[in-house]
Scaffold this motif. Sequence first.
Motif, PDB file in Angstrom:
ATOM      1  N   TYR A  50       0.826  -1.203   0.000  1.00 39.20           N
ATOM      2  CA  TYR A  50       0.000   0.000   0.000  1.00 39.20           C
ATOM      3  C   TYR A  50       0.860   1.252   0.000  1.00 39.20           C
ATOM      4  CZ  TYR A  50      -3.736  -3.291   1.264  1.00 39.20           C
ATOM      5  OH  TYR A  50      -4.631  -4.334   1.287  1.00 39.20           O
ATOM      6  N   GLU A  51       1.964   1.215   0.730  1.00 43.02           N
ATOM      7  CA  GLU A  51       2.887   2.351   0.720  1.00 43.02           C
ATOM      8  C   GLU A  51       3.454   2.573  -0.683  1.00 43.02           C
ATOM      9  OE1 GLU A  51       4.307   1.786   5.379  1.00 43.02           O
ATOM     10  OE2 GLU A  51       5.561   1.049   3.732  1.00 43.02           O
ATOM     11  N   ALA A  54       0.899   4.136  -3.004  1.00 45.36           N
ATOM     12  CA  ALA A  54       0.734   5.568  -2.751  1.00 45.36           C
ATOM     13  C   ALA A  54       1.698   6.402  -3.579  1.00 45.36           C
ATOM     14  CB  ALA A  54       0.927   5.858  -1.264  1.00 45.36           C
ATOM     15  N   GLN A  55       2.779   5.794  -4.080  1.00 45.64           N
ATOM     16  CA  GLN A  55       3.757   6.514  -4.896  1.00 45.64           C
ATOM     17  C   GLN A  55       3.461   6.419  -6.392  1.00 45.64           C
ATOM     18  OE1 GLN A  55       5.964   8.309  -3.095  1.00 45.64           O
ATOM     19  NE2 GLN A  55       4.865   7.404  -1.350  1.00 45.64           N
ATOM     20  N   TRP A  60      -6.704   8.136 -10.353  1.00 48.64           N
ATOM     21  CA  TRP A  60      -7.411   7.771  -9.131  1.00 48.64           C
ATOM     22  C   TRP A  60      -8.913   7.955  -9.228  1.00 48.64           C
ATOM     23  CZ3 TRP A  60      -4.556   4.816  -6.387  1.00 48.64           C
ATOM     24  CH2 TRP A  60      -3.168   5.005  -6.341  1.00 48.64           C
ATOM     25  N   ARG A  86      -5.956   3.367   4.801  1.00 46.75           N
ATOM     26  CA  ARG A  86      -6.040   4.820   4.650  1.00 46.75           C
ATOM     27  C   ARG A  86      -4.719   5.483   5.045  1.00 46.75           C
ATOM     28  NH1 ARG A  86     -10.960   7.045   3.539  1.00 46.75           N
ATOM     29  NH2 ARG A  86     -12.851   5.816   3.923  1.00 46.75           N
ATOM     30  N   THR A  88      -1.660   4.273   5.148  1.00 45.52           N
ATOM     31  CA  THR A  88      -0.498   3.931   4.333  1.00 45.52           C
ATOM     32  C   THR A  88      -0.657   4.307   2.860  1.00 45.52           C
ATOM     33  OG1 THR A  88      -1.387   1.696   4.031  1.00 45.52           O
ATOM     34  CG2 THR A  88       0.190   2.020   5.825  1.00 45.52           C
ATOM     35  N   TRP A  89      -1.896   4.453   2.395  1.00 48.55           N
ATOM     36  CA  TRP A  89      -2.124   4.626   0.965  1.00 48.55           C
ATOM     37  C   TRP A  89      -3.189   5.668   0.653  1.00 48.55           C
ATOM     38  CZ3 TRP A  89      -4.764   0.208  -2.310  1.00 48.55           C
ATOM     39  CH2 TRP A  89      -4.969   0.655  -3.610  1.00 48.55           C
ATOM     40  N   ASN A  92      -3.101   9.393   1.106  1.00 46.65           N
ATOM     41  CA  ASN A  92      -1.919  10.019   0.520  1.00 46.65           C
ATOM     42  C   ASN A  92      -1.993  10.153  -0.992  1.00 46.65           C
ATOM     43  OD1 ASN A  92      -0.551  10.072   3.127  1.00 46.65           O
ATOM     44  ND2 ASN A  92      -0.394   7.854   2.891  1.00 46.65           N
ATOM     45  N   VAL A  93      -3.152   9.864  -1.563  1.00 46.43           N
ATOM     46  CA  VAL A  93      -3.354  10.017  -3.008  1.00 46.43           C
ATOM     47  C   VAL A  93      -4.686  10.747  -3.230  1.00 46.43           C
ATOM     48  CG1 VAL A  93      -2.030   7.951  -3.604  1.00 46.43           C
ATOM     49  CG2 VAL A  93      -4.499   7.762  -3.219  1.00 46.43           C
TER      50      VAL A  93
END
Length: 246
Positions: A50-51, A54-55, A60, A86, A88-89, A92-93
């Motif tokens: 998930y981290e 997020a990159q 989305w 939420r 971890t991911w 953050n998007v």
Amino acid sequence: MSKHVEVLSSSSALVDRTLQIVVEEIHRALEQRDRATVVLSGGNTPKPLYEALAQEDLPWSKIYVFWGDERYVPADDPASNQRMARQTWLDNVPIPAENVRPMMTDGDSPEADAQRYEAQLREFFGLEPGDFPVFDVMLLGMGDDGHTASLFPQTDALQVCDRAVTVGNKDGQPRLTLTVPVLNLSRCVIFMVAGANKQTALSHVFAPDGDEDAYPSRLVQPLNGTLWWLLDPEAGSSISVTDRRG
């Protein structure tokens, strides 16, 4: 069904390979249906995935996120699968709030909230009576007892085949879970499994014959989809496969 088993060379390689497949399947869904539906799993294993997601630079607004199971705790509880995803991911998007569809755990009863989530799925997918949702990507983990989602050994939830969402049971604690028919209708199912403590369960899950009630992950056999078993070196050290990747 197309089945693939890969043993990766490290924990980071496991995350990288899972990320690659998830992103590929999201793009495939966008090309074919102009939206992608992704079901998340809980536990510690998918956190680095998930981290990594997020990159990623993804469209989305066209990606919709659901959950395969959830502990019956408030959304801000440390044990909540939603909370972990939420943090971890998803926080953050720039994914629209309405695209994130967590399981409800704030009602009067697990049974009622399972029905609420089922109703939401039926509305989102425009389902007719008797139909089940078909998700693009189904992320799953496996416990050392062979459970997946909240489908635990020798529990009633394993037998539910007339609903998309039911109540699982872990040591007397209720959990919401998608049912076996929903898992098996997914277009792509990805098991992400880490740790030496999973070796015994994997040996039973991969055996030619076995007891699905004792090792529920055996029940996951997508009817028309692709099944991936992605294992870290500790989980896969005793598995006989030809595909070992760096």
